[in-house]
Design a protein around this motif. Sequence first.
Motif: not given
Length: 275
Positions: A92-93, A171-173, A177-180, A184-185
């Motif tokens: 997914r990432i 933007r990627l973070w 956060d929403v889609e993956a 843990y980010i």
Amino acid sequence: MEIRCIALDLDRTTLDGDGYLPEENRQALLEIMEKGVQVVVASGRALSTLPPAIREMQGIRYAITSNGAAVYELHTGKYLKQYKMTENSVRRIVDLTGKFPVTYEAFVDGEAYAPKAYVENPIQFGASVRAVPYIQGTRKPVGDILEFIRAHESVLDGVDIITGDQELKTRLWQLLDVEAEDVYITSSVAQLLEISYKDAGKHTGAAFLLDHLGLDREELAAFGDGDNDAELLAFAGIGIAVENASRKCKDAADYITLSNEACGVAYGIRNILKL
């Protein structure tokens, strides 16, 4: 309650800007270990990239590495706890971020891998000049990093997204956060978005080690500088940020010590913790 364990971030906290352990910090650590205080590494670094000055200090028995993805017993190199990313989260990432102008680092069993172009010229990808020797000395270059990630998607300790564009990083973070799922980010430096399994984090590694050692969180002090240290400092009985720390890290801390260049760890041990 008495402090019986100290968790140390390394880069830009315990180490100077060139990645070396200042003698003043080394002496302070030796002194408190002689008094029976446990000193634990708590780093975003992979196991193989820990500096010799730390690995060779016999009193340091444990290391929380890769932002809590693994906890190691240093003298044996065996892990006490380890999280691997899920295959679905890795796919997914890559699916979500592969269309953007980014590249990646990948971590497998304590080893760090990165694209050859990044290893040869980290500055082109947003790294600082002082970080170049560390990157070039610790990353194993691969030709196609996405191919490498796909081939190792079931055994990854973590994945870093590399971008020198801070707006894109934000933007990627937010997107991940929403889609993956099951991730843990966090972030330790400007050009990296660091991703591991959802239960990782330096604070969870510290909680595991405290249980292993039979200690309470009130007996833990922690030093850090980055956003990836904030949860650890908030978790510890006493959290101490160096003067050069990020705003998020300082907000989580109980105290602010001197900068890493001014040996803030040694100052904090002697003047804040009074050990």
